[in-house]
Design an enzyme around this catalytic site. Structure first.
Site, PDB file in Angstrom:
ATOM      1  CE  LYS A 107      75.990  31.901  57.388  1.00 42.40           C
ATOM      2  NZ  LYS A 107      75.419  32.595  58.544  1.00 42.40           N
TER       3      LYS A 107
HETATM    4  P1  NAD Z   1      72.182  41.732  53.643  1.00 42.75           P
HETATM    5  O1  NAD Z   1      72.574  41.118  52.354  1.00 42.75           O
HETATM    6  O2  NAD Z   1      70.746  41.961  53.897  1.00 42.75           O
HETATM    7  O3  NAD Z   1      72.959  43.108  53.853  1.00 42.75           O
HETATM    8  C1  NAD Z   1      74.355  43.214  53.767  1.00 42.75           C
HETATM    9  C2  NAD Z   1      74.735  44.676  53.877  1.00 42.75           C
HETATM   10  O4  NAD Z   1      76.158  44.778  53.930  1.00 42.75           O
HETATM   11  C3  NAD Z   1      74.286  45.514  52.680  1.00 42.75           C
HETATM   12  O5  NAD Z   1      73.816  46.753  53.129  1.00 42.75           O
HETATM   13  C4  NAD Z   1      75.566  45.689  51.874  1.00 42.75           C
HETATM   14  O6  NAD Z   1      75.564  46.864  51.114  1.00 42.75           O
HETATM   15  C5  NAD Z   1      76.584  45.776  52.993  1.00 42.75           C
HETATM   16  N1  NAD Z   1      77.931  45.429  52.538  1.00 42.75           N
HETATM   17  C6  NAD Z   1      78.308  44.439  51.716  1.00 42.75           C
HETATM   18  N2  NAD Z   1      79.632  44.483  51.517  1.00 42.75           N
HETATM   19  C7  NAD Z   1      80.100  45.511  52.250  1.00 42.75           C
HETATM   20  C8  NAD Z   1      81.374  46.055  52.481  1.00 42.75           C
HETATM   21  N3  NAD Z   1      82.455  45.551  51.887  1.00 42.75           N
HETATM   22  N4  NAD Z   1      81.468  47.125  53.324  1.00 42.75           N
HETATM   23  C9  NAD Z   1      80.368  47.632  53.922  1.00 42.75           C
HETATM   24  N5  NAD Z   1      79.143  47.173  53.733  1.00 42.75           N
HETATM   25  C10 NAD Z   1      79.001  46.118  52.924  1.00 42.75           C
HETATM   26  O7  NAD Z   1      72.827  40.798  54.779  1.00 42.75           O
HETATM   27  P2  NAD Z   1      72.387  40.662  56.296  1.00 42.75           P
HETATM   28  O8  NAD Z   1      71.476  39.527  56.394  1.00 42.75           O
HETATM   29  O9  NAD Z   1      72.005  41.991  56.835  1.00 42.75           O
HETATM   30  O10 NAD Z   1      73.770  40.186  56.950  1.00 42.75           O
HETATM   31  C11 NAD Z   1      74.744  41.119  57.446  1.00 42.75           C
HETATM   32  C12 NAD Z   1      75.621  40.407  58.453  1.00 42.75           C
HETATM   33  O11 NAD Z   1      74.813  39.910  59.517  1.00 42.75           O
HETATM   34  C13 NAD Z   1      76.393  39.205  57.922  1.00 42.75           C
HETATM   35  O12 NAD Z   1      77.622  39.106  58.619  1.00 42.75           O
HETATM   36  C14 NAD Z   1      75.504  38.039  58.307  1.00 42.75           C
HETATM   37  O13 NAD Z   1      76.204  36.816  58.389  1.00 42.75           O
HETATM   38  C15 NAD Z   1      75.041  38.516  59.675  1.00 42.75           C
HETATM   39  N6  NAD Z   1      73.811  37.882  60.174  1.00 42.75           N
HETATM   40  C16 NAD Z   1      72.657  37.916  59.460  1.00 42.75           C
HETATM   41  C17 NAD Z   1      71.514  37.315  59.984  1.00 42.75           C
HETATM   42  C18 NAD Z   1      70.184  37.361  59.287  1.00 42.75           C
HETATM   43  O14 NAD Z   1      69.191  36.910  59.877  1.00 42.75           O
HETATM   44  N7  NAD Z   1      70.065  37.899  58.086  1.00 42.75           N
HETATM   45  C19 NAD Z   1      71.577  36.671  61.216  1.00 42.75           C
HETATM   46  C20 NAD Z   1      72.760  36.684  61.938  1.00 42.75           C
HETATM   47  C21 NAD Z   1      73.870  37.296  61.396  1.00 42.75           C
END
Ligand code: NAD
Length: 419
Positions: A107
């Site tokens: 990561k």
């Molecule tokens: P992103 O940046 O696209 O979206 C993040 C979202 O979380 C946004 O809507 C933001 O407003 C919200 N957010 C941020 N801080 C917050 C808080 N304190 N309270 C509530 N909401 C909050 O990110 P993403 O890619 O959607 O990732 C979200 C989660 O999924 C993370 O834990 C990431 O590690 C995990 N994840 C992502 C992927 C991927 O392919 N993008 C894959 C596996 C896991």
């Protein structure tokens, strides 16, 4: 109290301690699994739009490559620290193993607030960070991808910077790229879609109809917004969704298209843009009466403090590490069925793997090919985890850890310790 990142790492290590009793191995080997293999911390200057220079701190942590190259996203967030990145890298190792793809775990992150940076600053930060970590990444070594607040454009800059230094195009150095640069069809949707595929399997297993099921989603970024659309398509009723500033709630079901359009247009969720909604806090959202709860933002949001008030029947972890081990125990006592992160959100790494395979072979797969392969892998993995859950009478998280950590352990024992 320890910093949030340190708490996250303690939680990731505790999860390995909890699964240890299922394996008869030298404690030193388990210690190895709880440690990272390599860690790179970089401090680098970026020229800001006003002509000043700011120094940023970034990380690339490689946890384990026993089963294949390191793999894992890059996060841009003001609270990113080394311990948080270590934990996220460890979870990537187990995730790749649970779905049985030949990757390890890594990561990365840069401590910054991307909301305060212009596109030009973001580009210069990304390019310089890529240059700093280029000694550690590469298509055969370690392949980054998007995570919180990074996206296909950021991946394009990483690919371009790395390729410029190599002197030829290296699309396989990163996944989650735009389609025009060797990105895979279906990658952008993969994590959110995978969350829904896993939920459908859970509903089938528990005999809960998806039609009309009330779904609550925390976060409406890549994972949350795509999941919301697929839940809507599947006939479920998304009753609440949020971003970092708070959420919108309508017990009869939200107009998902209006909510996501609003988020796209104004970069936030506005009550007046989505009819019939109430404004709620992220704290209230998690405790809503619902059938399916999907945390899809950040880690550590379900704790021993709020777990007693969680009312969902199924918790599907779109985010990495949203539930602490203490909360896990409470949820298990309450009979809440948890689909753990390393299974529920693995759709992203699975299609990242497809993208990497296509890049290395210089092939392009069709949408149907990607969708079918993704569905097969996620459904098979769900069934494998459920089989362990039933056989050993353990929670779904423990079952996923027995499967994932077990696969990594077997690979370790086969490779042995050099020299
Ligand atoms: P992103 O940046 O696209 O979206 C993040 C979202 O979380 C946004 O809507 C933001 O407003 C919200 N957010 C941020 N801080 C917050 C808080 N304190 N309270 C509530 N909401 C909050 O990110 P993403 O890619 O959607 O990732 C979200 C989660 O999924 C993370 O834990 C990431 O590690 C995990 N994840 C992502 C992927 C991927 O392919 N993008 C894959 C596996 C896991």
């Amino acid at each position: 109290m320890a910093e949030k990142g340190t708490q996250t790492l303690e939680m990731a290590r505790k999860q390995v301690d909890l699964v240890a009793k299922y394996f008869d191995v030298d404690p030193g080997i388990l210690e190895r699994l709880k440690s990272t293999k390599r860690e790179l911390t970089v401090h680098f200057p970026v020229k800001m739009d006003d002509g000043s220079v700011r120094v940023f701190t970034g990380y690339r942590v490689q946890h384990n490559d026993t089963r294949g190259p390191f793999k894992g996203g890059i996060r841009y967030h003001p609270e990113v620290d080394l311990d948080e990145v270590r934990a996220l890298a460890m979870w990537m190792t187990w995730k790749s193993a649970v779905v049985n793809i030949p990757f390890g775990g890594a990561k990365g992150g840069v401590q910054c607030n991307p909301k305060e940076l212009s596109q030009g600053e973001l580009e210069r930060l990304t390019r310089r960070f890529t240059w700093e970590i280029s000694i550690a990444i590469g298509p055969e070594v370690d392949i980054p991808a998007p995570d919180v607040y990074t996206n296909p454009q950021v991946m394009a800059w990483i690919m371009d910077t790395y390729s410029t230094f190599k002197g030829y195009a290296v699309p396989g150095v990163v996944t989650g790229k735009p389609l025009e640069l060797g990105g895979s069809v279906g990658r952008y949707e993969a994590t959110g879609k995978g969350v829904v595929i896993s939920t459908l399997k859970a509903c089938e297993y528990l005999n809960i109809p998806i039609e009309g099921a009330r779904v609550v989603i925390q976060g409406c970024g890549n994972v949350g917004s795509i999941a919301a659309q697929y839940f809507d398509k599947a006939g479920a009723k998304v009753i609440a969704i949020s971003d970092s500033k708070g959420g919108l709630y309508n017990e009869k079901g939200l107009d998902i298209r209006a909510a996501l359009d609003c988020k796209k247009r104004y970069a936030c969720l506005l009550q007046e843009e989505v009819s019939g909604t109430e404004v709620i806090t992220n704290k209230e959202l998690l405790e809503l009466d619902c059938d399916i709860l999907v945390p899809a933002a950040l880690e550590g949001v379900i704790t021993e403090e709020n777990a007693p008030r969680i009312k969902a029947k199924i918790l599907v972890e779109g985010a990495n590490g949203p539930t602490t081990p203490e909360a896990d125990e409470i949820l298990a006592e309450k009979g809440i069925f948890v689909v753990p992160d390393i299974l529920a959100n693995a759709g992203g790494v699975v299609v990242s793997y497809f993208e990497w395979v296509q890049n290395l072979q210089e092939l392009l797969w069709s949408e149907e090919e990607v969708a079918t392969r993704l569905e097969n892998i996620l459904k098979r993995s769900f069934d494998e985890v459920v089989a362990i859950h039933e056989e050993k009478k353990v929670t779904m998280r423990m079952a996923a850890y027995i499967l994932g950590v077990g696969r990594v352990l077997k690979a370790h024992l086969l490779r042995g310790i050099y020299p």
